[in-house]
Design a protein around this motif. Structure first.
Motif, short mmCIF file in Angstrom:
data_model
loop_
_atom_site.label_atom_id
_atom_site.label_comp_id
_atom_site.label_asym_id
_atom_site.label_seq_id
_atom_site.Cartn_x
_atom_site.Cartn_y
_atom_site.Cartn_z
N THR A 1 0.84 -1.20 0.00
CA THR A 1 0.00 0.00 0.00
C THR A 1 0.87 1.25 0.00
O THR A 1 0.62 2.20 -0.77
CB THR A 1 -0.93 0.00 1.23
N GLU A 2 1.90 1.27 0.84
CA GLU A 2 2.83 2.41 0.85
C GLU A 2 3.44 2.61 -0.54
O GLU A 2 3.59 3.74 -1.01
CB GLU A 2 3.94 2.17 1.87
N PHE A 3 3.81 1.52 -1.16
CA PHE A 3 4.43 1.55 -2.49
C PHE A 3 3.48 2.17 -3.52
O PHE A 3 3.85 3.08 -4.27
CB PHE A 3 4.82 0.13 -2.89
N LEU A 4 2.24 1.70 -3.55
CA LEU A 4 1.29 2.16 -4.56
C LEU A 4 0.83 3.60 -4.31
O LEU A 4 0.54 4.34 -5.25
CB LEU A 4 0.09 1.22 -4.62
N LEU A 5 0.74 4.00 -3.05
CA LEU A 5 0.39 5.39 -2.75
C LEU A 5 1.43 6.34 -3.34
O LEU A 5 1.09 7.44 -3.81
CB LEU A 5 0.26 5.61 -1.25
N GLN A 6 2.68 5.93 -3.35
CA GLN A 6 3.74 6.74 -3.92
C GLN A 6 3.56 6.89 -5.43
O GLN A 6 3.98 7.88 -6.03
CB GLN A 6 5.10 6.11 -3.61
N PHE A 7 2.91 5.90 -6.05
CA PHE A 7 2.65 5.95 -7.49
C PHE A 7 1.37 6.72 -7.82
O PHE A 7 1.03 6.88 -8.99
CB PHE A 7 2.52 4.53 -8.06
N GLY A 8 0.65 7.17 -6.81
CA GLY A 8 -0.56 7.93 -7.06
C GLY A 8 -1.85 7.14 -6.97
O GLY A 8 -2.92 7.66 -7.29
N TYR A 9 -1.78 5.89 -6.55
CA TYR A 9 -3.00 5.12 -6.31
C TYR A 9 -3.74 5.72 -5.12
O TYR A 9 -3.15 6.29 -4.22
CB TYR A 9 -2.66 3.65 -6.01
N THR A 10 -5.07 5.57 -5.12
CA THR A 10 -5.86 6.10 -4.02
C THR A 10 -5.92 5.10 -2.86
O THR A 10 -5.72 3.90 -3.06
CB THR A 10 -7.30 6.40 -4.48
N LYS A 11 -6.21 5.60 -1.68
CA LYS A 11 -6.32 4.73 -0.52
C LYS A 11 -7.46 3.72 -0.69
O LYS A 11 -7.36 2.57 -0.27
CB LYS A 11 -6.53 5.56 0.74
N SER A 12 -8.56 4.18 -1.31
CA SER A 12 -9.70 3.28 -1.50
C SER A 12 -9.34 2.14 -2.46
O SER A 12 -9.77 1.00 -2.28
CB SER A 12 -10.91 4.05 -2.04
N THR A 13 -8.53 2.43 -3.48
CA THR A 13 -8.08 1.38 -4.39
C THR A 13 -7.16 0.40 -3.67
O THR A 13 -7.26 -0.81 -3.85
CB THR A 13 -7.33 2.00 -5.59
N CYS A 14 -6.28 0.92 -2.83
CA CYS A 14 -5.33 0.06 -2.12
C CYS A 14 -6.02 -0.87 -1.14
O CYS A 14 -5.49 -1.93 -0.80
CB CYS A 14 -4.29 0.92 -1.39
N LYS A 15 -7.21 -0.49 -0.67
CA LYS A 15 -7.95 -1.37 0.22
C LYS A 15 -8.40 -2.65 -0.49
O LYS A 15 -8.76 -3.63 0.16
CB LYS A 15 -9.17 -0.64 0.79
N LYS A 16 -8.39 -2.63 -1.83
CA LYS A 16 -8.79 -3.80 -2.60
C LYS A 16 -7.62 -4.74 -2.88
O LYS A 16 -7.78 -5.78 -3.52
CB LYS A 16 -9.40 -3.35 -3.93
N LEU A 17 -6.44 -4.38 -2.41
CA LEU A 17 -5.27 -5.21 -2.65
C LEU A 17 -5.44 -6.61 -2.07
O LEU A 17 -6.01 -6.77 -1.00
CB LEU A 17 -4.03 -4.57 -2.01
N PHE A 18 -4.93 -7.60 -2.77
CA PHE A 18 -4.91 -8.96 -2.25
C PHE A 18 -3.66 -9.66 -2.78
O PHE A 18 -3.06 -9.22 -3.76
CB PHE A 18 -6.17 -9.73 -2.67
N ILE A 19 -3.27 -10.72 -2.11
CA ILE A 19 -2.10 -11.48 -2.51
C ILE A 19 -2.54 -12.60 -3.45
O ILE A 19 -3.25 -13.51 -3.05
CB ILE A 19 -1.37 -12.05 -1.28
N SER A 20 -2.12 -12.51 -4.71
CA SER A 20 -2.53 -13.51 -5.69
C SER A 20 -1.63 -14.73 -5.66
O SER A 20 -2.10 -15.86 -5.89
CB SER A 20 -2.52 -12.89 -7.10
N GLN A 21 -0.35 -14.54 -5.39
CA GLN A 21 0.59 -15.65 -5.33
C GLN A 21 1.61 -15.41 -4.22
O GLN A 21 1.99 -14.28 -3.94
CB GLN A 21 1.33 -15.83 -6.65
N MET A 22 2.07 -16.50 -3.64
CA MET A 22 3.07 -16.42 -2.59
C MET A 22 3.83 -17.75 -2.60
O MET A 22 3.20 -18.81 -2.62
CB MET A 22 2.39 -16.20 -1.24
N PHE A 23 5.13 -17.69 -2.63
CA PHE A 23 5.89 -18.93 -2.68
C PHE A 23 7.23 -18.77 -1.98
O PHE A 23 7.73 -17.67 -1.79
CB PHE A 23 6.09 -19.41 -4.13
N ALA A 24 7.79 -19.89 -1.57
CA ALA A 24 9.05 -19.91 -0.84
C ALA A 24 10.15 -20.43 -1.75
O ALA A 24 9.93 -21.32 -2.58
CB ALA A 24 8.93 -20.80 0.39
#
Length: 212
Positions: A93-116
């Motif tokens: 969220t911090e990263f995307l806010l720096q790009f100009g994304y809105t806080k309301s958009t960032c609330k929709k963020l989800f993790i699509s993939q995660m691996f070790a």
């Protein structure tokens, strides 16, 4: 006198949370053993079926799959790593806010993939991108002395056409062809998913694995 202005930049962000890394490492080590035990007998890479275990397919141990086998427990669904997921979402969220994304958009963020991943001396991952994502990140849980860095390449096509200019007298953001980041335990590195990056082989790494 020329007037200068910057255009077409991108960002690479970093932070450190060594306490979270120490707490998470045992879970990831256990998960990699689980994934190896239930190893994927076949998987698909670029539409082609490949046989083998975790290391046989990618050249290093990773739980990444494009299509997970039925019944396999994905890393993102393990309750023990919820603090890590929360941390990822916070920093993304911090990263995307720096790009100009809105806080309301960032609330929709989800993790699509995660691996070790676990990499030993001489193992590598060639240049690649992460499709179908907005933000990608690497969290370093174990970084033995001499372990490989992560390298980001200039995504602009002029590099492929003419290569880096050897006539420049100083290295700066306008002429550099790649960015090399030497991680330590607890580091997180965030970047646009379309940014090409790689992990070169390390001839110096100690016997333990570089775990991310």
């Amino acid at each position: 006198m020329l007037n200068f202005s910057d255009h077409f930049p991108t960002l690479i962000a970093s932070d450190n949370n060594s306490e979270l890394a120490v707490k998470t490492l045992p879970t990831i080590v256990k998960y990699l053993k689980y994934a190896e035990k239930v190893y994927f007998k076949t998987c698909e890479i670029s539409g082609k079926k490949v046989s083998g275990g975790l290391k046989d397919v990618w050249g290093y141990k990773t739980s990444y799959q494009q299509n997970y086998p039925s019944g396999f427990q994905e890393l993102k669904n393990i309750s023990a790593i919820k603090p890590l997921k929360d941390y990822f979402l916070l920093k993304s969220t911090e990263f995307l806010l720096q790009f100009g994304y809105t806080k309301s958009t960032c609330k929709k963020l989800f993790i699509s993939q995660m691996f070790a991943n676990e990499m030993f001396r001489g193992e590598t991952h060639s240049v690649h991108r992460h499709p179908r994502g907005i933000v990608s990140g690497v969290f370093y849980l174990q970084v033995p002395s001499g372990a490989s860095p992560i390298i980001f390449q200039d995504p602009r096509p002029h590099i492929e056409l003419i290569g880096p200019d050897e006539n420049t007298v100083c290295r700066n953001n306008y002429n550099v062809a790649d960015v090399v980041i030497e991680p330590k335990v607890g580091d997180i590195v965030l970047f646009n998913s379309w940014l090409p990056h790689l992990v070169p082989p390390s001839p110096f790494q100690e016997d333990e694995g570089r775990i991310t």
